[in-house]
Scaffold this active site. Sequence first.
Site, short mmCIF file in Angstrom:
data_model
loop_
_atom_site.label_atom_id
_atom_site.label_comp_id
_atom_site.label_asym_id
_atom_site.label_seq_id
_atom_site.Cartn_x
_atom_site.Cartn_y
_atom_site.Cartn_z
N CYS A 79 0.74 -1.10 0.02
CA CYS A 79 -0.08 -0.08 0.19
C CYS A 79 0.99 1.18 -0.19
O CYS A 79 1.45 1.57 -0.97
CB CYS A 79 -0.94 -0.01 1.17
SG CYS A 79 -2.36 1.12 0.93
N HIS A 170 -3.48 -5.09 1.79
CA HIS A 170 -2.83 -5.32 2.97
C HIS A 170 -2.61 -6.78 3.54
O HIS A 170 -3.37 -7.17 4.38
CB HIS A 170 -3.50 -4.54 4.31
CG HIS A 170 -3.15 -3.22 4.41
ND1 HIS A 170 -2.33 -2.65 4.91
CD2 HIS A 170 -3.72 -2.19 3.54
CE1 HIS A 170 -2.36 -1.20 4.89
NE2 HIS A 170 -3.12 -0.89 3.94
N GLU A 172 -0.98 -8.26 5.44
CA GLU A 172 -0.42 -8.62 6.75
C GLU A 172 -1.94 -8.49 7.60
O GLU A 172 -1.92 -8.79 9.07
CB GLU A 172 0.56 -7.80 7.27
CG GLU A 172 -0.15 -6.14 7.60
CD GLU A 172 -0.30 -5.38 6.18
OE1 GLU A 172 -0.23 -6.06 5.27
OE2 GLU A 172 -0.69 -4.36 6.30
N1 GLN Z 1 -3.55 6.33 0.96
C1 GLN Z 1 -2.37 6.13 1.43
C2 GLN Z 1 -1.10 6.79 0.72
O1 GLN Z 1 -1.36 7.54 -0.19
C3 GLN Z 1 -2.04 4.65 1.52
C4 GLN Z 1 -3.05 3.86 2.39
C5 GLN Z 1 -2.44 2.71 3.07
O2 GLN Z 1 -1.30 2.34 3.12
N2 GLN Z 1 -3.47 1.93 3.42
O3 GLN Z 1 -0.13 6.83 1.17
#
Ligand code: GLN
Length: 196
Positions: A79, A170, A172
């Site tokens: 992410c 995610h 994890e």
């Molecule tokens: N929206 C976040 C970003 O741009 C990422 C979100 C996340 O890691 N769950 O960094």
Amino acid sequence: MVKIGVLGLQGAVREHVRSIEEAGAEAVVIKRKEQLDEIDGLILPGGESTTMRRLIDKYDFMDALKDFAAKGKPMFGTCAGLILLAKNIVGYDEPHLGLMDITVERNSFGRQRESFEADIPIRGIGESFTAVFIRAPHIVEVGENVEVLAKYEDRIVAARDGQFLGCSFHPELTDDQRFIKYFIQMVEEAKSKQLA
Ligand code: GLN
């Protein structure tokens, strides 16, 4: 046993530690750049990429992370971590680490779907994996040596570029260890090459 670090500046750090340990590897929370010398692979967790970048600069991690990559050691971004790894970010002039040959777009699943789960097939991992998306980015474009591992609604959500692995979701946050085991195997392979 390989040692996997989790960059511990911000975000879903503990969840990754638990998942690494459940998958049978040793986990280390990385709070100082000197600790990077102790580990065989590194996870950049989810959280907020702009905040994490600020902390990377504040704690002088930028060159140390690039040196870590230059040694051929595997890195896995989930992410926000995927955004940190990318060579290009839609709407930004400069990347953060700029290591993985992909273009990402932030927050790309729309406001009404800030977070959701979907069962998706992942190449090399399985026919069905529960992917948890939280304000997730997606991969808009990949370089020619990048292997696309998963798509959701025609958008690329997981990919591998040699030593770099990344996903929009995610892994994890589930009890399914198959994705982290895939990364652990990358780390084991890289380590045995380095010793050879
Ligand atoms: N929206 C976040 C970003 O741009 C990422 C979100 C996340 O890691 N769950 O960094």
